[in-house]
Motif scaffolding. Structure first.
Motif, PDB file in Angstrom:
ATOM      1  N   HIS A 107      48.074  41.693  57.210  1.00 26.09           N
ATOM      2  CA  HIS A 107      48.695  40.989  56.246  1.00 26.09           C
ATOM      3  C   HIS A 107      48.677  40.315  54.710  1.00 26.09           C
ATOM      4  O   HIS A 107      49.265  40.461  53.670  1.00 26.09           O
ATOM      5  N   LEU A 108      46.825  39.828  54.733  1.00 21.44           N
ATOM      6  CA  LEU A 108      46.855  39.163  53.189  1.00 21.44           C
ATOM      7  C   LEU A 108      46.506  40.366  52.668  1.00 21.44           C
ATOM      8  O   LEU A 108      46.466  39.906  51.069  1.00 21.44           O
ATOM      9  N   CYS A 109      45.820  41.339  53.338  1.00 17.21           N
ATOM     10  CA  CYS A 109      45.392  42.565  52.000  1.00 17.21           C
ATOM     11  C   CYS A 109      46.508  42.986  51.358  1.00 17.21           C
ATOM     12  O   CYS A 109      46.815  43.629  49.890  1.00 17.21           O
ATOM     13  N   HIS A 110      47.935  42.914  52.067  1.00 18.42           N
ATOM     14  CA  HIS A 110      49.367  43.059  51.710  1.00 18.42           C
ATOM     15  C   HIS A 110      49.725  42.165  51.374  1.00 18.42           C
ATOM     16  O   HIS A 110      50.273  42.672  49.864  1.00 18.42           O
ATOM     17  N   GLU A 111      49.685  41.000  50.785  1.00 15.63           N
ATOM     18  CA  GLU A 111      49.438  40.161  50.109  1.00 15.63           C
ATOM     19  C   GLU A 111      48.966  40.001  48.427  1.00 15.63           C
ATOM     20  O   GLU A 111      49.550  39.786  47.750  1.00 15.63           O
ATOM     21  N   MET A 112      47.771  40.247  48.782  1.00 13.50           N
ATOM     22  CA  MET A 112      47.190  40.833  47.215  1.00 13.50           C
ATOM     23  C   MET A 112      47.552  41.993  46.832  1.00 13.50           C
ATOM     24  O   MET A 112      47.516  41.826  45.392  1.00 13.50           O
ATOM     25  N   GLU A 113      47.640  42.663  47.228  1.00 15.80           N
ATOM     26  CA  GLU A 113      48.096  44.039  46.543  1.00 15.80           C
ATOM     27  C   GLU A 113      49.755  43.323  46.063  1.00 15.80           C
ATOM     28  O   GLU A 113      49.455  43.560  44.553  1.00 15.80           O
ATOM     29  N   VAL A 114      50.000  43.239  46.754  1.00 17.82           N
ATOM     30  CA  VAL A 114      51.273  42.483  45.878  1.00 17.82           C
ATOM     31  C   VAL A 114      51.641  41.662  44.610  1.00 17.82           C
ATOM     32  O   VAL A 114      51.686  41.292  43.345  1.00 17.82           O
ATOM     33  N   ALA A 115      50.526  40.666  45.091  1.00 17.13           N
ATOM     34  CA  ALA A 115      50.175  39.370  43.846  1.00 17.13           C
ATOM     35  C   ALA A 115      49.249  40.298  42.707  1.00 17.13           C
ATOM     36  O   ALA A 115      49.606  39.237  41.489  1.00 17.13           O
ATOM     37  N   VAL A 116      48.573  41.168  42.926  1.00 17.86           N
ATOM     38  CA  VAL A 116      47.518  41.920  41.730  1.00 17.86           C
ATOM     39  C   VAL A 116      48.427  42.443  40.812  1.00 17.86           C
ATOM     40  O   VAL A 116      47.986  42.309  39.455  1.00 17.86           O
ATOM     41  N   ALA A 117      49.756  43.136  41.081  1.00 13.44           N
ATOM     42  CA  ALA A 117      50.677  44.171  40.886  1.00 13.44           C
ATOM     43  C   ALA A 117      50.702  43.707  38.904  1.00 13.44           C
ATOM     44  O   ALA A 117      50.688  44.150  37.897  1.00 13.44           O
ATOM     45  N   PRO A 118      51.857  42.440  39.163  1.00 11.27           N
ATOM     46  CA  PRO A 118      52.214  41.964  37.864  1.00 11.27           C
ATOM     47  C   PRO A 118      51.033  41.471  36.813  1.00 11.27           C
ATOM     48  O   PRO A 118      50.714  41.909  35.442  1.00 11.27           O
ATOM     49  N   LEU A 119      50.230  41.178  37.055  1.00 13.38           N
ATOM     50  CA  LEU A 119      48.281  40.946  36.305  1.00 13.38           C
ATOM     51  C   LEU A 119      47.993  42.598  35.497  1.00 13.38           C
ATOM     52  O   LEU A 119      47.549  42.557  34.664  1.00 13.38           O
ATOM     53  N   ALA A 120      48.066  42.905  36.287  1.00 15.93           N
ATOM     54  CA  ALA A 120      47.092  44.573  36.411  1.00 15.93           C
ATOM     55  C   ALA A 120      48.326  45.585  35.944  1.00 15.93           C
ATOM     56  O   ALA A 120      48.140  45.652  34.101  1.00 15.93           O
ATOM     57  N   ARG A 121      49.991  45.370  35.314  1.00 18.43           N
ATOM     58  CA  ARG A 121      50.749  45.652  34.451  1.00 18.43           C
ATOM     59  C   ARG A 121      50.357  44.637  33.043  1.00 18.43           C
ATOM     60  O   ARG A 121      51.255  45.368  32.251  1.00 18.43           O
ATOM     61  N   GLU A 122      50.105  43.542  33.385  1.00 14.22           N
ATOM     62  CA  GLU A 122      50.079  42.390  32.092  1.00 14.22           C
ATOM     63  C   GLU A 122      48.829  42.913  31.292  1.00 14.22           C
ATOM     64  O   GLU A 122      49.030  43.335  30.357  1.00 14.22           O
ATOM     65  N   PHE A 123      47.629  43.728  31.916  1.00 19.09           N
ATOM     66  CA  PHE A 123      46.136  43.603  31.263  1.00 19.09           C
ATOM     67  C   PHE A 123      46.225  45.403  31.205  1.00 19.09           C
ATOM     68  O   PHE A 123      45.221  45.945  30.822  1.00 19.09           O
ATOM     69  N   GLY A 124      47.008  45.803  31.316  1.00 12.31           N
ATOM     70  CA  GLY A 124      47.547  47.586  31.419  1.00 12.31           C
ATOM     71  C   GLY A 124      45.606  47.956  32.662  1.00 12.31           C
ATOM     72  O   GLY A 124      45.335  49.320  31.829  1.00 12.31           O
ATOM     73  N   ALA A 125      46.178  47.391  33.374  1.00 12.86           N
ATOM     74  CA  ALA A 125      44.454  47.410  34.487  1.00 12.86           C
ATOM     75  C   ALA A 125      45.540  48.953  35.615  1.00 12.86           C
ATOM     76  O   ALA A 125      46.674  48.708  36.221  1.00 12.86           O
ATOM     77  N   GLY A 126      44.113  50.009  36.090  1.00 14.73           N
ATOM     78  CA  GLY A 126      44.871  50.374  37.128  1.00 14.73           C
ATOM     79  C   GLY A 126      44.801  49.214  38.480  1.00 14.73           C
ATOM     80  O   GLY A 126      43.746  48.042  38.434  1.00 14.73           O
ATOM     81  N   VAL A 127      44.965  49.739  39.963  1.00 10.64           N
ATOM     82  CA  VAL A 127      45.067  49.386  40.834  1.00 10.64           C
ATOM     83  C   VAL A 127      44.727  50.616  41.767  1.00 10.64           C
ATOM     84  O   VAL A 127      45.510  51.571  42.016  1.00 10.64           O
ATOM     85  N   GLU A 128      43.474  50.083  42.722  1.00  9.89           N
ATOM     86  CA  GLU A 128      43.583  51.037  44.078  1.00  9.89           C
ATOM     87  C   GLU A 128      42.963  49.994  45.275  1.00  9.89           C
ATOM     88  O   GLU A 128      42.697  49.337  45.126  1.00  9.89           O
ATOM     89  N   THR A 129      43.186  50.561  45.813  1.00  5.81           N
ATOM     90  CA  THR A 129      43.827  50.399  47.374  1.00  5.81           C
ATOM     91  C   THR A 129      42.579  50.647  48.255  1.00  5.81           C
ATOM     92  O   THR A 129      42.478  51.860  48.346  1.00  5.81           O
ATOM     93  N   VAL A 130      41.660  50.045  48.591  1.00  5.37           N
ATOM     94  CA  VAL A 130      40.325  50.679  49.492  1.00  5.37           C
ATOM     95  C   VAL A 130      40.676  50.026  50.984  1.00  5.37           C
ATOM     96  O   VAL A 130      39.949  49.053  51.313  1.00  5.37           O
ATOM     97  N   ASP A 131      40.396  50.916  52.258  1.00  8.18           N
ATOM     98  CA  ASP A 131      40.899  50.587  53.070  1.00  8.18           C
ATOM     99  C   ASP A 131      39.328  50.434  53.725  1.00  8.18           C
ATOM    100  O   ASP A 131      38.253  51.483  53.967  1.00  8.18           O
ATOM    101  N   VAL A 132      38.764  49.532  53.752  1.00  9.77           N
ATOM    102  CA  VAL A 132      36.689  49.124  54.250  1.00  9.77           C
ATOM    103  C   VAL A 132      37.505  49.688  55.683  1.00  9.77           C
ATOM    104  O   VAL A 132      35.534  50.132  55.694  1.00  9.77           O
ATOM    105  N   ASP A 133      37.850  50.223  56.298  1.00 13.63           N
ATOM    106  CA  ASP A 133      37.218  50.665  57.905  1.00 13.63           C
ATOM    107  C   ASP A 133      37.077  52.144  58.058  1.00 13.63           C
ATOM    108  O   ASP A 133      37.037  52.886  59.017  1.00 13.63           O
ATOM    109  N   LEU A 134      37.452  52.775  56.561  1.00 17.24           N
ATOM    110  CA  LEU A 134      37.250  53.917  56.429  1.00 17.24           C
ATOM    111  C   LEU A 134      35.729  54.303  55.980  1.00 17.24           C
ATOM    112  O   LEU A 134      35.562  55.767  55.598  1.00 17.24           O
ATOM    113  N   ASP A 135      35.299  52.706  55.358  1.00 19.95           N
ATOM    114  CA  ASP A 135      33.571  53.588  54.575  1.00 19.95           C
ATOM    115  C   ASP A 135      32.713  51.939  55.896  1.00 19.95           C
ATOM    116  O   ASP A 135      33.133  51.420  55.193  1.00 19.95           O
TER     117      ASP A 135
END
Length: 87
Positions: A15-43
């Motif tokens: 749940h903290l991971c999902h909260e982090m994704e939501v929290a960074v979204a407005p800053l990503a838009r503001e700065f024109g940044a891309g966002v990538e979610t990476v599942d650490v359990d797959l690597d």
């Protein structure tokens, strides 16, 4: 200089991971940044390095924060890139 890439390293069931994704979204838009979610359990390398620290936030591979968004640290990291005025 290319637009920054924000990576949220986490887990699907975290749940903290999902909260982090939501929290960074407005800053990503503001700065024109891309966002990538990476599942650490797959690597195995990512899981070994970041396992108990997820969610972890990276910008272009550089550590920013973990557990909760440090907005000041993310803003400082993103400010090093030119603003992408996409519209």
């Amino acid at each position: 200089m290319a637009a920054p890439l924000i990576q949220v390293l986490g887990r699907q069931w975290c749940h903290l991971c999902h909260e982090m994704e939501v929290a960074v979204a407005p800053l990503a838009r503001e700065f024109g940044a891309g966002v990538e979610t990476v599942d650490v359990d797959l690597d195995a390398d990512l899981e070994g390095r970041w396992d108990e620290l997820v969610p972890v936030l990276l910008v272009n591979g550089d550590y920013v924060c973990h557990y909760h968004l440090d907005e000041g640290a993310l803003r400082a990291k993103l400010a090093a890139f030119p603003v992408n005025s996409a519209g």
